[in-house]
Design an enzyme around this catalytic site. Structure first.
Site, PDB file in Angstrom:
ATOM      1  N   LYS A  39      -1.490  -9.603   2.536  1.00  0.00           N
ATOM      2  CA  LYS A  39      -0.757  -9.021   3.726  1.00  0.00           C
ATOM      3  C   LYS A  39      -1.651  -8.232   4.670  1.00  0.00           C
ATOM      4  O   LYS A  39      -2.286  -7.121   3.897  1.00  0.00           O
ATOM      5  CB  LYS A  39       0.590  -8.436   3.473  1.00  0.00           C
ATOM      6  CG  LYS A  39       1.093  -7.796   4.534  1.00  0.00           C
ATOM      7  CD  LYS A  39       2.424  -7.418   4.605  1.00  0.00           C
ATOM      8  CE  LYS A  39       2.702  -6.056   4.224  1.00  0.00           C
ATOM      9  NZ  LYS A  39       2.326  -4.876   4.853  1.00  0.00           N
ATOM     10  N   ASP A  70       0.882  -1.080   0.115  1.00  0.00           N
ATOM     11  CA  ASP A  70      -0.170  -0.139  -0.024  1.00  0.00           C
ATOM     12  C   ASP A  70       0.948   1.300  -0.104  1.00  0.00           C
ATOM     13  O   ASP A  70       0.424   2.209  -0.059  1.00  0.00           O
ATOM     14  CB  ASP A  70      -0.969  -0.170   1.203  1.00  0.00           C
ATOM     15  CG  ASP A  70      -0.366  -0.049   2.437  1.00  0.00           C
ATOM     16  OD1 ASP A  70       0.961  -0.214   2.577  1.00  0.00           O
ATOM     17  OD2 ASP A  70      -0.955   0.082   3.640  1.00  0.00           O
ATOM     18  N   SER A  71       2.293   1.093   0.292  1.00  0.00           N
ATOM     19  CA  SER A  71       3.145   2.077  -0.106  1.00  0.00           C
ATOM     20  C   SER A  71       3.011   3.010  -1.571  1.00  0.00           C
ATOM     21  O   SER A  71       3.649   3.907  -1.719  1.00  0.00           O
ATOM     22  CB  SER A  71       4.746   1.521   0.103  1.00  0.00           C
ATOM     23  OG  SER A  71       4.864   0.352  -0.735  1.00  0.00           O
ATOM     24  N   GLU A 131      -1.970  -5.626   8.083  1.00  0.00           N
ATOM     25  CA  GLU A 131      -1.270  -5.136   9.143  1.00  0.00           C
ATOM     26  C   GLU A 131      -1.951  -5.397  10.424  1.00  0.00           C
ATOM     27  O   GLU A 131      -3.350  -5.536  10.711  1.00  0.00           O
ATOM     28  CB  GLU A 131      -1.028  -3.711   9.156  1.00  0.00           C
ATOM     29  CG  GLU A 131      -0.358  -3.084   7.995  1.00  0.00           C
ATOM     30  CD  GLU A 131      -0.071  -1.660   8.075  1.00  0.00           C
ATOM     31  OE1 GLU A 131      -0.289  -0.995   8.636  1.00  0.00           O
ATOM     32  OE2 GLU A 131       0.535  -1.371   6.820  1.00  0.00           O
ATOM     33  N   GLU A 134       8.610  -4.617  11.270  1.00  0.00           N
ATOM     34  CA  GLU A 134       8.891  -3.452  10.807  1.00  0.00           C
ATOM     35  C   GLU A 134       9.332  -2.523  11.869  1.00  0.00           C
ATOM     36  O   GLU A 134       8.571  -2.228  12.941  1.00  0.00           O
ATOM     37  CB  GLU A 134       7.432  -2.533  10.081  1.00  0.00           C
ATOM     38  CG  GLU A 134       7.967  -1.074   9.481  1.00  0.00           C
ATOM     39  CD  GLU A 134       7.114  -0.761   8.279  1.00  0.00           C
ATOM     40  OE1 GLU A 134       6.245  -1.368   7.818  1.00  0.00           O
ATOM     41  OE2 GLU A 134       7.546   0.506   7.943  1.00  0.00           O
ATOM     42  N   ASP A 191      -1.103  -6.167  -0.351  1.00  0.00           N
ATOM     43  CA  ASP A 191      -1.452  -5.383   0.913  1.00  0.00           C
ATOM     44  C   ASP A 191      -2.791  -5.062   0.698  1.00  0.00           C
ATOM     45  O   ASP A 191      -3.442  -4.328  -0.099  1.00  0.00           O
ATOM     46  CB  ASP A 191      -0.747  -4.082   0.994  1.00  0.00           C
ATOM     47  CG  ASP A 191       0.239  -3.914   1.896  1.00  0.00           C
ATOM     48  OD1 ASP A 191       0.154  -4.851   2.981  1.00  0.00           O
ATOM     49  OD2 ASP A 191       1.098  -3.075   2.171  1.00  0.00           O
TER      50      ASP A 191
END
Ligand code: KIV
Length: 257
Positions: free
Chosen positions: A110, A42-43, A112, A176, A81
């Site tokens: 993925k 999502d970056s 979070e 992270e 993501d």
């Protein structure tokens, strides 16, 4: 379980797992030659769309990038993501994850961790959706950047969170910005591979944002190694082109029909 995922898990304690992000077909096809995992992160929000954080990137945008990335991948494991707000409960997470898998033919998703969504992971895995977890600095849930694991309370909390994610059935987990001793401890405790970003050499693998290592993003915190300054190379190239056009040195006869 998908063969590629089994292969990633088997690498733990044997060889490092190499991971990078990609948002386009061309970049994915280059990365695919030397990486085990390609993440459509999502970056993409910050790197491609210039957003201040990852909070507003839409699922359909990630899916479109993922469709392009899929075309560039032959060998590596492709992970997507899930954007913020797309896995708030079991039902929503399952519906969105299934749609991502169907539309993009990726291998896994993925999500979070907010130290609460373990049941969501469990339910996804139960529905045969492979999940990679993500703890420590989780940009979707944290307002301010910080390094994790400096005090005993935080260490215990992160170890518990990692164990719960493994128990929920995740096949791997991103750590992270976690201090090196804690990253080592978590990597030793877990049976699934840990993928570090800013979390030291003690993780089972490493991930970075591709544009950061290429010197294209303008974002170079301590944990990033800028291998090349592509921004400078591009700027120089554009200047040469501009001069050529203005001086009528381009196009030449060679470039004309
Ligand atoms: O969005 C992303 O690119 C990420 C990582 C680099 C882990 O989540």
């Amino acid at each position: 379980m998908n063969k590629k995922i089994k292969k990633i898990i088997r690498k733990k304690n044997k060889s490092k797992i190499v991971c990078l992000t990609a948002y386009s077909k061309k970049m994915a096809s280059i990365i695919d030659q030397d990486c085990d995992i390609v993440l459509v992160g999502d970056s993409v929000a910050n790197v491609i769309y210039g957003m201040p954080n990852t909070h507003k990137i839409e699922l359909k945008t990630i899916i479109n990038h993922a469709k392009a990335v899929r075309q560039g991948i032959k060998n590596s494991l492709m992970i997507i993501d899930m954007p913020k707000g797309t896995y708030k409960n079991e039902k929503q997470a399952k519906a969105n994850a299934k749609m991502i898998l169907k539309q993009t033919r990726c291998d896994a998703i993925k999500i979070e961790s907010n130290n609460k969504n373990f049941q969501i992971i469990k339910n996804l895995v139960k529905n045969r959706i492979p999940v990679m977890g993500h703890i420590g600095y989780t940009p979707q849930f944290k307002k301010k950047f910080k390094i994790y694991g400096s005090n005993l309370r935080e260490k215990r909390k992160l170890i518990n969170e990692a164990i719960k994610i493994e128990k929920a059935g995740a096949f791997s987990i991103v750590l992270e910005c976690i201090k090196k001793d804690l990253a080592k401890e978590i990597s030793e405790i877990l049976k699934i591979p840990t993928i570090g970003i800013g979390s030291s050499v003690h993780c089972d693998g490493q991930i970075l944002v591709t544009e950061d290592i290429l010197g294209m993003s303008g974002f170079y915190p301590k944990f990033v190694k800028k291998y090349v300054n592509l921004n400078r190379i591009i700027a120089k190239t554009v200047r040469k082109y501009s001069i050529d056009v203005k001086r009528k040195k381009f196009p030449t006869k060679k470039n004309a029909f």
